[in-house]
Design a protein around this motif. Structure first.
Motif, PDB file in Angstrom:
ATOM      1  N   SER A 197       0.827  -1.198   0.000  1.00 43.15           N
ATOM      2  CA  SER A 197       0.000   0.000   0.000  1.00 43.15           C
ATOM      3  C   SER A 197       0.869   1.259   0.000  1.00 43.15           C
ATOM      4  N   ASN A 198       0.189   2.385  -0.110  1.00 42.24           N
ATOM      5  CA  ASN A 198       0.883   3.653  -0.288  1.00 42.24           C
ATOM      6  C   ASN A 198      -0.026   4.706   0.332  1.00 42.24           C
ATOM      7  N   THR A 199       0.154   4.997   1.608  1.00 44.60           N
ATOM      8  CA  THR A 199      -0.850   5.765   2.336  1.00 44.60           C
ATOM      9  C   THR A 199      -0.263   7.002   3.024  1.00 44.60           C
ATOM     10  N   PRO A 200      -1.150   7.925   3.401  1.00 43.61           N
ATOM     11  CA  PRO A 200      -0.696   9.087   4.182  1.00 43.61           C
ATOM     12  C   PRO A 200      -0.089   8.669   5.518  1.00 43.61           C
ATOM     13  N   LEU A 201      -0.544   7.532   6.061  1.00 45.72           N
ATOM     14  CA  LEU A 201       0.012   7.091   7.342  1.00 45.72           C
ATOM     15  C   LEU A 201       1.488   6.723   7.189  1.00 45.72           C
ATOM     16  N   GLN A 202       1.848   6.208   6.023  1.00 43.87           N
ATOM     17  CA  GLN A 202       3.263   5.916   5.773  1.00 43.87           C
ATOM     18  C   GLN A 202       4.059   7.218   5.707  1.00 43.87           C
ATOM     19  N   ALA A 203       3.471   8.223   5.070  1.00 40.50           N
ATOM     20  CA  ALA A 203       4.141   9.523   4.991  1.00 40.50           C
ATOM     21  C   ALA A 203       4.376  10.081   6.390  1.00 40.50           C
ATOM     22  N   LEU A 204       3.349  10.001   7.241  1.00 36.86           N
ATOM     23  CA  LEU A 204       3.490  10.534   8.602  1.00 36.86           C
ATOM     24  C   LEU A 204       4.558   9.769   9.380  1.00 36.86           C
ATOM     25  N   THR A 205       4.617   8.452   9.171  1.00 35.81           N
ATOM     26  CA  THR A 205       5.606   7.643   9.878  1.00 35.81           C
ATOM     27  C   THR A 205       7.020   8.035   9.469  1.00 35.81           C
ATOM     28  N   LEU A 206       7.258   8.073   8.167  1.00 39.21           N
ATOM     29  CA  LEU A 206       8.611   8.392   7.717  1.00 39.21           C
ATOM     30  C   LEU A 206       9.013   9.810   8.120  1.00 39.21           C
ATOM     31  N   ALA A 207       8.060  10.708   8.125  1.00 38.27           N
ATOM     32  CA  ALA A 207       8.390  12.105   8.406  1.00 38.27           C
ATOM     33  C   ALA A 207       8.537  12.377   9.898  1.00 38.27           C
ATOM     34  N   ASN A 226      12.447  10.444   3.075  1.00 33.47           N
ATOM     35  CA  ASN A 226      11.038  10.545   2.706  1.00 33.47           C
ATOM     36  C   ASN A 226      10.794  10.553   1.207  1.00 33.47           C
ATOM     37  N   GLN A 237      -7.151   3.115  -1.328  1.00 34.49           N
ATOM     38  CA  GLN A 237      -7.361   2.119  -0.278  1.00 34.49           C
ATOM     39  C   GLN A 237      -7.829   2.764   1.017  1.00 34.49           C
ATOM     40  N   ALA A 240      -0.181  11.205  -1.193  1.00 32.30           N
ATOM     41  CA  ALA A 240      -0.173  10.757   0.202  1.00 32.30           C
ATOM     42  C   ALA A 240       0.509  11.797   1.104  1.00 32.30           C
TER      43      ALA A 240
END
Lengths: 223, 477
Positions: free
Chosen positions: A106-116, A215, B217, B271
């Motif tokens: 997946s490719n989500t905003p939550l991943q962005a927040l985690t990496l940042a 990021n 998703q 994202a």
């Protein structure tokens, strides 16, 4: 190549794929040179946000690893089935109680927040950024070093220029606001009182560069 | 599926309109210009976004997913005959061709120990396990003839969500996000909430975007005090500083997108933009203490404590802010019998957890004028058998035929009792409807013809209902 085989039907190129959850972390460890390469042994407990177990019915202790175990590869992260290490879940590591034939990517905003914003990544950005300040090279040369370390390629002239502008803006920010600079250094896991003013500004600035590189899509993608 | 080389073709034409929506309008100007110039070239991809086919009756769906399979026979379908023949083996003729997950063939009929009463003008039966639900009966469209194809949890959940029992297809929320875009610029259009002792079987395949662009998703929020981890920027960095950081990423990523032709990078840019906007908007969203004490009491929410009730309230806050599809998973409804999953002790526990909040959610939506345009769907991946499973304590096995779901709001006919099962609850005798029919009907209410919302992948056009499903017009006002 793209023109001759735009849809990959001739298998001229392989698809770029985002790396798996554990490797997202391994990359930042490797680039910051914090990675401890020891193989095997019991699971380790790198930093994770407080309150992860609020969702579960029992409170599991998470004895945060200090020293070498803090920087072991992602596959050694202790797996609590009821509340897995959040980074792993966010980047699609499967649940461990059922078989998994293929991981979702997946490719989500939550991943962005985690990496940042995940303190675990900020700590590694602090380590990587600090290392890049230890030369007297020009900004451009440092940017090139940082890119080659993080992305294993030379930046284009446009990429160097873009990052140089970012470096200048960050440097101005930290030079004009020592309070913010100290707070940022603490967020990076660094001790602001350990550096003179110039060192503090440089570390704050180049850690921002490291955070930016971590990021980029390219950073977590096998090209 | 998205790993296969051939999928690259379908991804090649990232739809411009949905990109604009997904990326919002505040992407660093250079990044967006770069993206659009290439996407606007229009490589003639087959995936397409449809305009609403009909005038939509609803804008949003809240799907209360009772994971594990609630027992319709102990909640909504009173079967006196089942009690009468309690302890006897079911008639062989009725069992012909039926398959079950765990039953071995020697199980006997299990009459429900619960007491039922008819409520409201429609006279829907509600058992003593759901006392608050008596206030719900005339506002809900009752579906007693539901049918699915598969009797194991993971596959059945995936079927109800994606139209197929295997993982890999897009789920309903992803289709809606793809087809209609988002009404919320600063929140994802598809949000997943979870409560109960463990996550639902099937995991993230349940809210996958399958072969649709991955930006569609579902975004799962965590339970508890910190639903979105790492939402706050690091200390020392102000909003402007973070804008500069995100602009740097977007411009660099856009350049890489040009170089590699990989549309996943467009999703990555979107994202980061969404994350940046969520940082501004989400703290207010997730702070349930901003609700009045009255509202908190109505739902039974204790701020900071994870619960189904808190998720119901969160669902209302999400649709209020334009989120298209909110799915709540509540576990555990898998009552087979045994020390931790039985009808005597554990069914009453889970019904107590959902009884008041579910009704409060409908009340609240109605009071705010949101129920007209919001569909609330309640149900699990299947129901449970009339035959008992007697382990250390009693339970029922998975039953794929004649189980109960309900839908309310958004143009569903209130107080309609649709579908009926035989006297023992073994099979449907009137108005049986497949989960594909429900999917078709839900899409219809949002203005989408389920046969026309398609995406070409691996050489053919896929849709949520595959080659099945009919809109059930008699359920609609």
């Amino acid at each position: 190549m793209t023109a001759a085989d735009p849809t990959g039907r001739l298998l001229a190129t392989q698809r770029r794929v985002r790396v798996e959850a554990e490797i997202v972390r391994d990359l930042a460890l490797a680039v910051s040179d914090a990675l401890v390469r020891r193989i095997g042994g019991p699971g380790v407990h790198p930093p994770q946000p407080a309150g992860i177990y609020a969702f579960t019915q029992r409170n599991v202790a998470w004895p945060e690893s200090r020293g070498a175990d803090r920087y072991r590869r992602g596959l050694y992260v202790f797996f609590v089935r009821g509340a897995p290490y959040p980074l792993l879940t966010t980047f699609d590591a499967p649940k461990f109680e059922t078989t998994c034939t293929r991981r979702v990517r997946s490719n989500t905003p939550l991943q962005a927040l985690t990496l940042a914003n995940d303190p675990a990544f900020l700590e590694l950005a602090g380590i990587a950024g600090s290392a890049w300040t230890e030369t007297t090279a020009s900004d451009e040369a440092r940017i090139e070093t940082a890119w080659r370390t993080a992305l294993a390629r030379r930046p284009s002239a446009a990429e160097v220029a873009r990052f140089a502008r970012f470096v200048a803006a960050e440097r101005t920010l930290w030079a004009t606001d020592p309070e913010a600079s100290s707070a940022w250094l603490v967020a990076l896991g660094l001790d602001p009182t350990a550096f003179d003013e110039r060192q503090a500004i440089e570390r704050a600035t180049w850690s921002s560069v490291a955070r930016a590189l971590f990021n980029l899509d390219e950073f977590i993608t096998r090209e | 599926m998205s790993d296969l080389p051939s999928s690259r073709a379908s991804f090649g034409s990232f739809d411009r309109r949905s990109l604009l929506r997904a990326a919002g309008l505040s992407v660093g100007a250079t990044a967006l210009a770069g993206l659009l110039s290439r996407d606007a070239k229009g490589e003639g991809g087959p995936g397409r976004v449809v305009a609403p086919e009909s005038i939509p009756r609803a804008k949003a769906i809240i799907f209360l997913f009772m994971a594990g399979g609630p027992s319709q026979l102990d909640l909504f379908q009173d079967k006196p005959e089942l009690r009468r023949y309690h302890g006897q083996t079911p008639p062989p003729s009725a069992m012909e061709g039926k398959r079950f997950a765990f039953l071995k063939g020697n199980e006997t009929l299990l009459g429900s120990p619960r007491t039922f009463r008819r409520w409201g003008e429609c006279g829907q039966e509600i058992s003593d396990l759901l006392p608050e639900h008596r206030r719900l009966v005339d506002r809900v469209c009752w579906l007693h003839g539901m049918r699915t194809d598969v009797f194991n949890h993971g596959p059945a959940k995936i079927l109800l969500n994606t139209g197929a029992p295997q993982p890999g297809r897009p789920s309903m929320g992803a289709w809606l996000s793809y087809g209609l875009g988002s009404e919320a610029d600063d929140l994802p259009s598809f949000v997943v909430l979870q409560s109960g002792p463990r996550g639902p079987r099937g995991g993230s395949a349940l809210w996958s975007s399958g072969f649709l662009p991955t930006g569609h998703q579902g975004v799962p929020l965590r339970s508890g005090t910190e639903p979105i981890l790492h939402l706050a920027s690091p200390a020392g960095r102000r909003r402007d500083d973070e804008r500069r950081f995100v602009d740097l990423l977007n411009e660099s990523n856009a350049e890489r997108r040009e170089a590699t032709d990989d549309p996943e990078i467009a999703t990555r840019i979107a994202a980061y933009e969404m994350a940046f906007r969520m940082q501004a908007r989400a703290p207010e969203l997730i702070d349930l203490s901003r609700e009045s004490q009255q509202v908190l009491d109505d739902y039974g929410v204790e701020p900071g404590k994870p619960s189904y009730a808190a998720n119901c309230l969160m669902a209302r806050r999400l649709v209020e802010r334009g989120v298209r599809f909110v799915q709540l998973y509540h576990t555990n409804w898998d009552h087979h019998g045994g020390p931790t999953e039985n009808l005597e002790k554990h069914l009453p526990e889970v019904t107590r957890e959902i009884d008041r909040p579910t009704v409060a959610l409908l009340d609240d939506l109605e009071r705010r004028g949101l129920l007209d345009e919001t569909i609330v769907v309640w149900g699990g991946e299947f129901g449970r058998t009339p035959m008992g499973e007697v382990r250390e304590s009693t339970g029922r096995d998975h039953h794929v035929d004649g189980y109960t779901m309900w839908a309310a709001g958004g143009g569903f006919r209130p107080g309609l009792i649709h579908g009926a099962t035989d006297d023992l609850g073994l099979g449907t005798i009137a108005d049986g409807k497949h989960v594909h029919d429900l999917q078709a009907t839900l899409l219809h209410q949002l203005g989408i013809d389920h046969k026309k919302l398609t995406f070409r992948f691996q050489g053919r056009d896929f849709r949520l209902t595959d080659v099945h499903g009919e809109v059930v017009h008699e359920l609609l006002t």
